[in-house]
Write a protein that holds these residues in place. Structure first.
Motif, PDB file in Angstrom:
ATOM      1  N   ARG A  96      21.063 -15.697  42.431  1.00 35.28           N
ATOM      2  CA  ARG A  96      22.136 -15.267  41.690  1.00 35.28           C
ATOM      3  C   ARG A  96      21.805 -14.127  40.828  1.00 35.28           C
ATOM      4  NH1 ARG A  96      23.457 -20.957  40.709  1.00 35.28           N
ATOM      5  NH2 ARG A  96      21.849 -21.206  39.226  1.00 35.28           N
ATOM      6  N   ALA A  97      20.578 -13.679  40.494  1.00 34.35           N
ATOM      7  CA  ALA A  97      20.076 -12.785  39.715  1.00 34.35           C
ATOM      8  C   ALA A  97      20.290 -11.565  40.659  1.00 34.35           C
ATOM      9  CB  ALA A  97      18.846 -13.061  39.629  1.00 34.35           C
ATOM     10  N   PRO A  98      20.855 -10.279  39.978  1.00 39.05           N
ATOM     11  CA  PRO A  98      20.859  -9.131  40.746  1.00 39.05           C
ATOM     12  C   PRO A  98      19.376  -8.542  41.299  1.00 39.05           C
ATOM     13  CG  PRO A  98      21.217  -8.648  38.380  1.00 39.05           C
ATOM     14  CD  PRO A  98      21.110 -10.124  38.673  1.00 39.05           C
ATOM     15  N   ALA A  99      19.356  -8.507  42.611  1.00 37.71           N
ATOM     16  CA  ALA A  99      18.305  -8.030  43.274  1.00 37.71           C
ATOM     17  C   ALA A  99      18.271  -6.274  43.622  1.00 37.71           C
ATOM     18  CB  ALA A  99      17.932  -8.611  44.321  1.00 37.71           C
ATOM     19  N   THR A 100      17.204  -5.721  43.040  1.00 34.97           N
ATOM     20  CA  THR A 100      17.196  -4.220  43.393  1.00 34.97           C
ATOM     21  C   THR A 100      16.978  -3.938  44.839  1.00 34.97           C
ATOM     22  OG1 THR A 100      14.759  -4.551  42.875  1.00 34.97           O
ATOM     23  CG2 THR A 100      16.355  -3.812  41.074  1.00 34.97           C
ATOM     24  N   PRO A 101      16.235  -4.546  45.604  1.00 30.94           N
ATOM     25  CA  PRO A 101      16.137  -4.189  46.972  1.00 30.94           C
ATOM     26  C   PRO A 101      17.222  -5.158  47.859  1.00 30.94           C
ATOM     27  CG  PRO A 101      14.369  -5.408  46.532  1.00 30.94           C
ATOM     28  CD  PRO A 101      14.990  -5.209  45.431  1.00 30.94           C
ATOM     29  N   GLU A 102      17.736  -4.654  48.840  1.00 34.05           N
ATOM     30  CA  GLU A 102      18.525  -5.265  49.537  1.00 34.05           C
ATOM     31  C   GLU A 102      18.021  -6.233  50.557  1.00 34.05           C
ATOM     32  OE1 GLU A 102      22.043  -5.976  49.640  1.00 34.05           O
ATOM     33  OE2 GLU A 102      22.123  -4.894  47.652  1.00 34.05           O
ATOM     34  N   GLU A 103      17.924  -7.424  50.564  1.00 33.14           N
ATOM     35  CA  GLU A 103      17.228  -8.231  51.439  1.00 33.14           C
ATOM     36  C   GLU A 103      18.298  -8.637  52.808  1.00 33.14           C
ATOM     37  OE1 GLU A 103      15.573 -11.765  49.635  1.00 33.14           O
ATOM     38  OE2 GLU A 103      14.334 -10.424  48.040  1.00 33.14           O
ATOM     39  N   PRO A 104      17.702  -8.863  53.873  1.00 28.72           N
ATOM     40  CA  PRO A 104      18.584  -9.252  54.587  1.00 28.72           C
ATOM     41  C   PRO A 104      19.130 -10.588  54.799  1.00 28.72           C
ATOM     42  CG  PRO A 104      16.340  -8.864  55.628  1.00 28.72           C
ATOM     43  CD  PRO A 104      16.410  -8.307  54.168  1.00 28.72           C
ATOM     44  N   ALA A 105      20.454 -10.973  55.126  1.00 27.35           N
ATOM     45  CA  ALA A 105      20.760 -12.414  54.872  1.00 27.35           C
ATOM     46  C   ALA A 105      19.839 -13.058  56.095  1.00 27.35           C
ATOM     47  CB  ALA A 105      22.162 -12.278  55.242  1.00 27.35           C
ATOM     48  N   ALA A 106      19.713 -14.491  55.629  1.00 28.46           N
ATOM     49  CA  ALA A 106      18.973 -15.465  56.633  1.00 28.46           C
ATOM     50  C   ALA A 106      20.119 -16.101  57.174  1.00 28.46           C
ATOM     51  CB  ALA A 106      18.145 -16.483  55.684  1.00 28.46           C
ATOM     52  N   ASP A 107      20.390 -15.858  58.417  1.00 25.81           N
ATOM     53  CA  ASP A 107      21.639 -16.449  59.156  1.00 25.81           C
ATOM     54  C   ASP A 107      20.908 -17.609  60.099  1.00 25.81           C
ATOM     55  OD1 ASP A 107      23.008 -14.597  58.040  1.00 25.81           O
ATOM     56  OD2 ASP A 107      23.260 -13.392  59.867  1.00 25.81           O
ATOM     57  N   CYS A 108      21.822 -18.432  60.251  1.00 24.54           N
ATOM     58  CA  CYS A 108      21.397 -19.596  61.042  1.00 24.54           C
ATOM     59  C   CYS A 108      22.454 -20.073  62.028  1.00 24.54           C
ATOM     60  CB  CYS A 108      20.638 -20.691  60.425  1.00 24.54           C
ATOM     61  SG  CYS A 108      22.040 -21.801  59.588  1.00 24.54           S
ATOM     62  N   GLU A 109      22.208 -20.884  63.062  1.00 24.73           N
ATOM     63  CA  GLU A 109      23.327 -21.326  64.009  1.00 24.73           C
ATOM     64  C   GLU A 109      23.227 -22.982  63.637  1.00 24.73           C
ATOM     65  OE1 GLU A 109      24.261 -21.701  68.785  1.00 24.73           O
ATOM     66  OE2 GLU A 109      22.722 -20.379  68.140  1.00 24.73           O
ATOM     67  N   PRO A 110      24.278 -23.291  62.926  1.00 27.63           N
ATOM     68  CA  PRO A 110      24.440 -24.680  62.273  1.00 27.63           C
ATOM     69  C   PRO A 110      24.388 -25.746  63.540  1.00 27.63           C
ATOM     70  CG  PRO A 110      26.213 -23.112  61.214  1.00 27.63           C
ATOM     71  CD  PRO A 110      25.424 -22.500  62.324  1.00 27.63           C
ATOM     72  N   LEU A 111      25.041 -25.399  64.365  1.00 28.12           N
ATOM     73  CA  LEU A 111      25.076 -26.403  65.433  1.00 28.12           C
ATOM     74  C   LEU A 111      23.480 -26.830  66.157  1.00 28.12           C
ATOM     75  CD1 LEU A 111      26.877 -28.139  67.357  1.00 28.12           C
ATOM     76  CD2 LEU A 111      26.826 -26.289  68.915  1.00 28.12           C
ATOM     77  N   LEU A 112      22.636 -25.794  66.125  1.00 23.74           N
ATOM     78  CA  LEU A 112      21.285 -26.256  66.415  1.00 23.74           C
ATOM     79  C   LEU A 112      20.570 -27.225  65.421  1.00 23.74           C
ATOM     80  CD1 LEU A 112      19.869 -22.845  67.949  1.00 23.74           C
ATOM     81  CD2 LEU A 112      20.949 -24.881  69.102  1.00 23.74           C
ATOM     82  N   VAL A 113      20.774 -26.370  63.938  1.00 25.29           N
ATOM     83  CA  VAL A 113      20.384 -27.467  62.785  1.00 25.29           C
ATOM     84  C   VAL A 113      20.893 -28.902  62.988  1.00 25.29           C
ATOM     85  CG1 VAL A 113      19.853 -27.595  60.525  1.00 25.29           C
ATOM     86  CG2 VAL A 113      20.196 -25.202  61.747  1.00 25.29           C
ATOM     87  N   LEU A 114      21.970 -28.948  63.346  1.00 25.32           N
ATOM     88  CA  LEU A 114      22.732 -30.312  63.323  1.00 25.32           C
ATOM     89  C   LEU A 114      22.426 -31.211  64.378  1.00 25.32           C
ATOM     90  CD1 LEU A 114      25.319 -31.590  61.710  1.00 25.32           C
ATOM     91  CD2 LEU A 114      26.717 -30.966  63.574  1.00 25.32           C
ATOM     92  N   ALA A 115      22.075 -30.601  65.545  1.00 22.54           N
ATOM     93  CA  ALA A 115      21.441 -31.452  66.690  1.00 22.54           C
ATOM     94  C   ALA A 115      19.967 -31.758  66.317  1.00 22.54           C
ATOM     95  CB  ALA A 115      21.385 -30.414  68.016  1.00 22.54           C
ATOM     96  N   ASP A 116      19.328 -30.819  65.668  1.00 23.47           N
ATOM     97  CA  ASP A 116      17.831 -31.034  65.426  1.00 23.47           C
ATOM     98  C   ASP A 116      17.861 -32.200  64.441  1.00 23.47           C
ATOM     99  OD1 ASP A 116      14.865 -30.459  65.218  1.00 23.47           O
ATOM    100  OD2 ASP A 116      15.499 -30.135  63.018  1.00 23.47           O
TER     101      ASP A 116
END
Length: 467
Positions: free
Chosen positions: A306-326
């Motif tokens: 929630r804190a405003p970050a100075t450097p832009e960090e890339p979003a940590a994306d995932c494929e939910p279906l793979l996590v769900l199956a795992d």
């Protein structure tokens, strides 16, 4: 609010400008009308004097010459009649038999002076008729009728009105600019305060607002900044207290576990029941400490996001279906041991990505699946589904167990809350609170519903990845 304030200020400005411009327009028209009336009245008086002289000398030469010269110069018709309403001198198309002329001549012969006309306007085009009696008040010998052209006067009024209206428009624009500036000066701090309140409500630490605007709003903004710092400091101290207390209790808890385990062989048979109760309480304390540490970690992670970050960090994306199956595979053994059927009931035809870290989504699913397997009961079915919506992805974990009442659903995500039915079982009551913290930190949501005809349905909302 800005729209309503601007509308009120602009309406007041328009009314004020109109209240100033309208009387000015009317007075301008009345002034030019009066000028025309005075000019033509003087001409009528001169013609009436010449007609009186002509009657006395029986010589119409001078009167006729003056009337014709006036007609050539101004293009306006003049008619002079005697008491028998016979035309003595005429120029233009005025006729003694015209109804309007007849009315004016009758009044003039009664020594009435028709010199009142309605105020002219820029679109006035109809000529006006004026009349004067010839002679004195005790002896009227005829009448003079003049038809005045109002085209020039209407043109003058139009030009003056244009100047007035342009001035009114300039004043209205100046008032609008002033209203816009005032509204911005007053409302900009309010918008800043609204943004700050939303930031504090969302949990952003040390949210600050700019201090500007009227002195009253500057005071409120400064007080808000102090309040935000105080709230953030208090929340940070609370998180540190939970984390440090849990961490500090870990070593004594580990030592207690070792000592209790070491006592096992020395405990006599009659004391084994009490000894097992002690082991259960130690297990509960360890579970509680683990939950507190996990909750503190989740809250710290949420605060960082929630804190405003100075450097832009890339979003940590995932494929939910793979996590769900795992996670389904990881919990299958526990589900089988509990007599529960664990299955995936539906998923999108094409792969979809969520803007959510895979390891944290796995942690959330672990909490939900642990609760479902632990409390749904033997013979129940737990169904996992993934639904793709336009802006979000929705994971649902639905069981066919007893579920929760409406009152219990409202309390299920509270820290340390456990239902009355399961108070004696192992658990800390922090699982759903931790899951909710992890989800809201990344813009997700956790919603609990009753399943039909019975059971619990947990909805996990995830933001879709960009692109």
């Amino acid at each position: 609010m800005r729209g309503r304030l601007l509308a009120a200020l602009l309406a007041f400005a328009v009314l004020a400008v109109a209240a100033f411009a309208w009387p000015l327009l009317m007075s301008t028209a009345a002034e030019r009308t009066q000028q025309l009336l005075l000019s033509r009245t003087a001409d009528l008086d001169r013609f009436a004097a010449l007609a009186d002289t002509a009657n006395a000398t029986a010589d119409l030469g001078t009167l006729t010459a003056e009337v014709r010269r006036y007609g050539e110069l101004y293009g306006e018709a003049v008619l002079v009649v005697d008491t028998r309403r016979q035309s003595l001198v005429a120029t233009g198309d005025l006729r003694p038999t015209d109804p309007a002329v007849v009315r004016l001549v009758d009044g003039a012969l009664r020594n009435e002076r028709a010199s009142t006309v309605d105020s002219l306007t820029p679109w006035s085009a109809e000529p006006v008729l004026l009349a004067r009696p010839v002679g004195t008040g005790i002896r009227v010998t005829g009448a003079v009728v003049l038809r005045a052209d109002v085209t020039a006067a209407a043109g003058d009024i139009a030009r003056r009105w244009v100047v007035v209206l342009l001035g009114a428009l300039a004043a209205a624009i100046a008032c609008a600019a002033l209203a816009l500036g005032v509204s911005r000066w007053v409302l900009r701090p309010l918008r800043e305060l609204e943004r700050g309140v939303r930031a504090v409500a969302s949990g952003e630490p040390h949210a600050q607002v700019a201090v500007h605007g009227p002195s009253e709003l500057r005071t409120v903004a400064a007080a808000f900044n102090q309040m935000s710092d105080s709230v953030s400091d208090a929340a940070e101290r609370q998180r540190r207290l939970v984390a440090e207390a849990s961490h500090q209790l870990r070593n004594p808890m580990t030592a207690l576990r070792l000592r209790v385990d070491a006592l096992g062989p020395s405990v006599a048979e009659p004391a084994q029941r009490s000894y097992q109760s002690v082991l259960g309480e130690v297990d509960r304390l360890e579970s509680l400490l683990d939950g507190l540490l996990t909750l503190a970690s989740a809250e710290n992670r949420a605060a960082e996001l929630r804190a405003p970050a100075t450097p832009e960090e890339p979003a940590a994306d995932c494929e939910p279906l793979l996590v769900l199956a795992d996670r389904r595979d990881a919990w299958s053994a526990a589900a089988d041991a509990a007599g529960i059927t664990l299955r995936i009931g539906g998923a999108p035809a094409t792969p979809v990505l969520a803007a959510f870290p895979a390891e944290e989504l796995a942690q959330v699913l672990d909490v939900v699946l642990d609760n479902a397997i632990k409390y749904a009961g033997s013979g129940a079915t737990v169904t996992l589904r993934l639904l793709a919506e336009p802006e979000t992805l929705r994971l649902t974990v639905t069981d066919t167990g007893p579920g929760l009442t409406a009152e219990e659903l409202a309390l299920a995500t509270e820290r340390f809350w456990r239902s009355q039915e399961h108070r004696g079982s192992r658990g800390s009551g922090l699982g759903l609170a931790i899951a909710e913290q992890l989800l809201t930190a990344h813009g997700g949501e956790l919603i609990l519903h009753r399943a039909e005809p019975h059971g619990l349905s947990v909805h996990i909302g995830l933001p879709r990845a960009a692109g």
